[in-house]
Design an enzyme around this catalytic site. Structure first.
Site, PDB file in Angstrom:
ATOM      1  N   ASP A 272      16.539  47.535  15.700  1.00 26.12           N
ATOM      2  CA  ASP A 272      16.333  45.962  15.076  1.00 26.12           C
ATOM      3  C   ASP A 272      17.281  46.350  13.204  1.00 26.12           C
ATOM      4  O   ASP A 272      17.063  47.803  13.394  1.00 26.12           O
ATOM      5  CB  ASP A 272      14.914  45.865  15.020  1.00 26.12           C
ATOM      6  CG  ASP A 272      14.757  43.949  14.409  1.00 26.12           C
ATOM      7  OD1 ASP A 272      16.044  43.209  14.516  1.00 26.12           O
ATOM      8  OD2 ASP A 272      13.669  43.849  14.202  1.00 26.12           O
TER       9      ASP A 272
HETATM   10  C1  BGC Z   1      14.911  40.781  13.790  1.00 27.71           C
HETATM   11  C2  BGC Z   1      15.085  40.637  15.440  1.00 27.71           C
HETATM   12  C3  BGC Z   1      16.467  40.127  15.743  1.00 27.71           C
HETATM   13  C4  BGC Z   1      17.818  40.393  14.626  1.00 27.71           C
HETATM   14  C5  BGC Z   1      19.372  40.322  14.293  1.00 27.71           C
HETATM   15  C6  BGC Z   1      16.023  40.722  13.183  1.00 27.71           C
HETATM   16  O1  BGC Z   1      15.546  40.609  11.673  1.00 27.71           O
HETATM   17  O2  BGC Z   1      13.945  41.283  14.114  1.00 27.71           O
HETATM   18  O3  BGC Z   1      14.193  40.265  16.050  1.00 27.71           O
HETATM   19  O4  BGC Z   1      17.202  40.046  17.018  1.00 27.71           O
HETATM   20  O5  BGC Z   1      17.244  40.723  13.216  1.00 27.71           O
HETATM   21  O6  BGC Z   1      18.819  39.157  14.262  1.00 27.71           O
END
Ligand code: BGC
Length: 761
Positions: free
Chosen positions: A285
Site C-alpha cells: 500500500d
Molecule cells: C489506500 C489504498 C489505495 C492507495 C492508492 C492508500 O492510501 O490505503 O486503498 O489503493 O492509497 O491510492
C-alpha cells in the site's frame, strides 16, 4: 494386468498433461526470459517501482522526477493519472525513450465505478445481487479501460465489524461468506474472461490482511487476532478473490501477528502463495514499506529488504526498493534471484494484459469518447443504487409517497450533488451527480410542489467540518445561525403535506483516515429533525452514510427511515424511484447497526460464550450482557423492509441425517402477502451445535434474491453439502465434524424459522 496398465497410462497421461504448461504460458516464459536476460539489475529494480502521478491525492507524500525516471527505466507503473490522451503520452515516453521500451502498467482506485458512479461498496453489498455487483465492476472496467487504466486497486474485501472505522464503507460488510461471494463477483467483473481484451482490467484484492480489524476502529491501528479467527472469518473474502483469479494483491498497512503485513513472510509467502496458490504479484500500500520504520522494524534499507523477502513485488510511492535494493544485494542481504522473481511477476502481469503487444491498447480516444458515462451505464448505475437502499423503518406505510404530494425537502444533503457519490470517487464528476432534489423533480415532474430548505449544516462543529473537507470535497458550510436555518425548514414543512429530510454524513466522513468515536447523527441535524417532527407533519428521513450509524433516537422518533448510503452519480434519481414507489426497496443490511457506539464490535455471527442470555431476555445478573442496553443491535445483519410483506413457511428437510459426501435439501415457501410485487433476499444460516472449537451462533451459508409477485408463493430450495459444514479446526485443518446442526431460514439473521439435522461419520 492389461486393465492396470491402461489405468496407469491414463493416470500418467493425466498427470503429464496437467504438469505441461499451456502453450501461452510457454510463450510468455520465453518472452520474459529473453527480456530479462537483457535487463540490468537497476532496470529490474525499476520494474518494482510504482510512483503516484499526482493527478489526485490519495496519500501524504508525492513522487518526484517521474519523467526522468521513466526514461531511465526506473518505473514499472504509474497510478493516480487519468485520461487516455495523458496516459498515451506517458506510455510513449516509456516505449520510445527508455532503453528496453518496457510499457508501464497504469493503476487507479476505481472502487465503485469510474465516471458512472455506483454505490459505495458497503451499499452495493446490500443489494445481495451478485450479477448486479459483477455488472457494476464490468462497467467500471469498461469505462476505466477506455480512459487508459488497466489496473484497479479493487476489490477491497476487508471484513469489518467496527463502524467507527471509516473504511467500513469500502468493504462488503461483516460476513465472511457473503464477502467472499462479492469478492468473486467483482474480480469476474473487472477481469472478464480475457485480460488481454481492451475493456478488461487487472483486479487488486486489498488490503491483505485483516485491515478491517484495527483496534478501536482507528485507521492504520494495530490488529491482533488468533489464527483460528483469521482462517475462519477474516481470510475468507481474500481467499475467494484469489480463487477467482485476481491478478494482484495489495498488502495492508497494519501488523498481522506482530509483523507489519508488508514485511510478513508467513502471510504473503506461506498463506497467500503456498497455501492458496496465488500466482500474481503483490503491491504494497501507499508508502507501506517506509511505514515499517515507524512500526519499529528498522531503517529504510532494512525494511525494504524485509518487504522483498516477505514477497512484495511492487513498492507504491515510497521508493525504498528503488533506493536500497541494489545496496542490499551488494551487501549480501538479499539475492538477485529475489529481485528476479518480483520483476518477473510484474512483467507477467503486463504480458497478460497484452501491453507488450500493444502498449496503447487502453488508450483509444474513440472509446473514451463513446464508452464512458453513457446513458446505458448510468441507467444501470441508477438501478443498482435503488437495489442497494435499505428501508429501515416505515411506520404506517408512509412510503411510498404520492407523486403529487407537496413536499418540504430539507436537510444539509437534500440539494447537494457533491456528497452523493461517497468516498473513493476518484474519477467521478461530483458536480454532475444527481442530487435528491434533482431526482425528485425528475421523477415527480412537479418542481413547483417542492420547497427546499437546508435546515442545518452536516456537522455543527466547524473544525470537524474542516477536517472532513480536507480531501477536497466541500460540505457546503453555511454560516447562518442554526436557529435561523431550522426556522426556514420548519416554515417549509408547515406549507407541505410531507417532509423529506435528507440527513447523515458527508462523503468524506467515511473512507480512509475518517474514523469516528461517535457514530450518531450530529446534534445539529437532530435538532432540525426534532423541529420538523414538532410540526406534526409526516417525516421521512433519507439517510446518507458510509457506515452503520447509531440511530436509536431516530428509530424511536422518526416514522420512516430510508438508508441510501452514498448511492453514486445517479443516486438522487434512484432514491426518488424508491420514495415514489416506482421501485420497491429490497436491500438488506450486510452490517449490523448498533444501538450505540459502546456495543461495538457487534455482529450476528458471534460466539455463544459460557454465559449466554436466554432467548428473549435482555439482562440477567452474571450473564454476558450490559446493564444499560440489550445485546441485540438496533437493526440486525440481513435486515431490510419492503413496501410489501413476506411470510415464511416452516422449513422442510429432505432428511434429518447426512453422511459425508451426501447433501440435504432445505425447502421453504415464501409468500408475498402485501400489496406490491417485490424482491426478497431469502437467507440460510447454520449453527454447528458442538465442535472441537467454539462455533458461531449463526453462519450465513446460502442466499437467494427472488422476485415474488403480490399474492404469489415461491418455494425456495437450498442444498447443504458437507463442504458447507466445514471450518478450520484448532490445527487449521478444514474439516466437517460429525454432530448436530441447526439450520435457519428467514428474511434477516434474527427472524428465522429453524430445523435440525445431524452429520454422521
Ligand atoms: C489506500 C489504498 C489505495 C492507495 C492508492 C492508500 O492510501 O490505503 O486503498 O489503493 O492509497 O491510492
Amino acid at each position: 494386468m492389461k486393465k492396470i496398465s491402461i489405468l496407469m497410462a491414463a493416470i500418467f497421461a493425466a498427470v503429464y498433461l496437467q504438469a505441461q504448461p499451456l502453450p501461452q504460458e510457454v510463450k510468455m516464459k520465453q518472452f520474459i526470459d529473453e527480456l530479462m536476460s537483457k535487463m540490468t539489475l537497476e532496470e529490474k529494480i525499476g520494474q518494482l517501482n510504482l510512483p503516484g502521478a499526482g493527478d489526485f491525492t490519495t496519500g501524504q507524500t508525492a513522487s518526484t522526477d517521474i519523467g526522468k525516471k521513466i526514461i531511465e527505466g526506473k518505473v514499472g507503473g504509474l497510478f493516480n493519472i487519468s485520461t487516455a490522451a495523458k496516459i498515451r503520452s506517458v506510455q510513449q515516453v516509456a516505449v520510445e525513450k527508455s532503453r528496453l521500451k518496457i510499457p508501464l502498467i497504469f493503476g487507479m482506485d476505481v472502487i465503485h465505478g469510474y465516471k458512472s458512479v455506483f454505490p459505495i461498496p458497503l451499499g452495493l453489498s446490500c443489494s445481495w445481487d451478485m450479477e448486479l455487483i459483477e455488472q457494476s465492476a464490468r462497467i467500471a472496467a469498461q469505462e476505466a479501460s477506455a480512459d487508459g487504466i488497466c489496473w484497479t486497486f479493487s476489490p477491497m474485501v476487508d471484513l469489518s465489524r467496527d463502524p467507527r472505522w471509516g473504511r467500513i464503507a469500502e468493504g462488503g460488510g461483516e460476513d465472511p461468506y457473503l464477502g467472499g461471494e462479492i469478492a468473486r463477483a467483482m474480480v469476474r467483473g473487472y477481469q472478464g474472461n480475457d485480460l488481454t481484451a481492451n475493456n478488461t482490467i487487472l483486479a487488486c484484492v486489498k488490503h491483505f490482511a485483516l485491515y478491517g480489524a484495527s483496534e478501536a476502529g482507528r485507521d492504520y491501528n494495530t490488529v491482533d487476532m488468533s489464527r483460528h479467527r483469521m482462517y475462519n472469518e477474516y481470510f475468507l473474502p481474500y481467499k475467494a478473490a484469489v480463487e477467482e483469479g485476481a491478478g494482484s494483491v495489495m498488502a495492508s498497512f497494519n501488523e498481522v501477528d506482530g509483523i507489519p503485513a508488508t514485511g510478513n513472510k508467513w502471510l504473503m509467502d506461506d498463506v497467500l502463495r503456498k497455501q492458496w496458490g496465488f500466482g500474481g504479484f503483490i503491491v504494497t500500500d501507499y508508502t507501506g514499506i517506509n511505514e515499517m520504520i515507524d512500526h519499529g522494524m528498522g531503517d529504510l534499507q532494512t525494511v525494504s529488504a524485509l518487504a522483498l523477502e516477505a514477497g512484495m513485488d511492487m513498492d507504491m510511492v515510497g521508493e525504498g526498493f528503488l533506493t536500497t535494493l541494489h545496496k542490499s544485494v551488494n551487501e549480501g542481504k538479499i539475492t538477485t534471484a529475489q529481485i528476479d522473481a518480483a520483476c518477473r511477476r510484474i512483467l507477467e502481469a503486463k504480458y497478460k494484459l497484452g501491453l507488450f503487444d500493444d502498449p496503447y491498447r487502453y488508450c483509444d480516444p474513440q472509446r473514451a469518447a463513446t464508452e464512458v458515462y453513457t446513458d446505458a451505464n448510468r441507467k444501470i448505475a441508477r438501478q443498482t443504487a435503488a437495489e442497494s437502499f435499505v428501508l429501515l423503518k416505515n411506520e404506517g406505510n408512509i412510503l411510498p409517497l404520492k407523486k403529487n404530494a407537496k413536499i418540504a425537502l430539507v436537510g444539509p444533503l437534500a440539494d447537494d450533488r457533491l456528497n452523493m457519490c461517497g468516498t473513493w470517487t476518484v474519477a467521478g464528476e461530483f458536480e454532475k451527480a444527481i442530487s435528491v432534489h434533482d431526482g425528485i423533480k425528475m421523477v415527480t415532474g412537479k418542481p413547483e410542489n417542492i420547497i427546499v430548505a437546508k435546515g442545518s449544516n452536516i456537522v455543527s462543529d466547524s473544525l470537524l467540518e474542516t477536517r472532513i473537507g480536507m480531501f477536497g470535497k466541500a460540505t457546503g458550510w453555511d454560516s447562518r445561525p442554526a436557529d435561523v436555518m431550522i426556522a426556514e425548514a420548519v416554515k417549509a414543512a408547515e406549507k407541505s403535506d410531507v417532509v423529506i429530510a435528507v440527513l447523515g454524513e458527508a462523503s468524506e466522513s467515511s473512507g480512509e483516515s475518517s474514523s469516528l468515536t461517535n457514530i450518531e447523527i450530529p446534534q445539529n441535524q437532530r435538532d432540525l429533525m426534532q423541529a420538523l417532527l414538532n410540526t406534526g407533519k409526516p417525516v421521512v428521513m433519507v439517510l446518507l452514510t458510509g457506515r452503520p450509524l447509531a440511530l436509536k433516537w431516530e428509530n424511536d422518533n422518526v416514522p420512516a427511515i430510508l438508508n441510501m448510503w452514498f448511492g453514486g452519480s445517479e443516486a438522487g434519481a434512484a432514491v426518488a424511484d424508491v420514495i415514489f414507489g416506482d421501485v420497491v426497496p429490497s436491500g438488506k443490511l450486510t452490517t449490523s447497526f448498533p444501538l450505540n457506539t459502546g456495543q461495538i464490535p457487534i455482529y450476528y455471527n458471534h460466539k455463544n460464550t459460557g454465559r449466554p442470555l436466554a432467548d428473549g431476555q435482555w439482562f440477567s445478573k452474571f450473564r454476558s450482557n450490559y446493564l444499560d442496553v440489550p445485546n441485540e443491535p438496533l437493526y440486525p445483519f440481513g435486515y431490510g423492509l419492503s413496501y410489501t410483506t413476506f411470510t415464511y413457511s416452516d422449513i422442510s428437510l429432505s432428511k434429518n441425517t447426512i453422511k459425508p459426501g451426501e447433501n440435504i435439501e432445505v425447502k421453504v415457501k415464501v409468500s408475498n402477502t402485501g400489496k406490491y410485487d417485490g424482491k426478497e433476499v431469502v437467507q440460510l444460516y447454520i449453527r454447528d451445535m458442538v465442535g472441537t472449537t467454539t462455533r458461531p451462533v449463526k453462519e450465513l451459508k446460502k442466499f437467494e434474491k427472488v422476485m415474488i409477485k403480490k399474492g404469489e408463493t415461491r418455494e425456495i430450495t437450498f442444498k447443504i453439502t458437507e463442504e458447507d459444514l466445514k471450518f478450520y479446526n484448532y490445527n487449521l485443518d478444514f474439516v466437517a465434524e460429525p454432530g448436530d446442526f441447526k439450520v435457519f431460514v428467514g428474511g434477516n439473521s434474527r427472524d428465522v424459522k429453524e430445523a435440525s439435522f445431524s452429520l454422521t461419520k
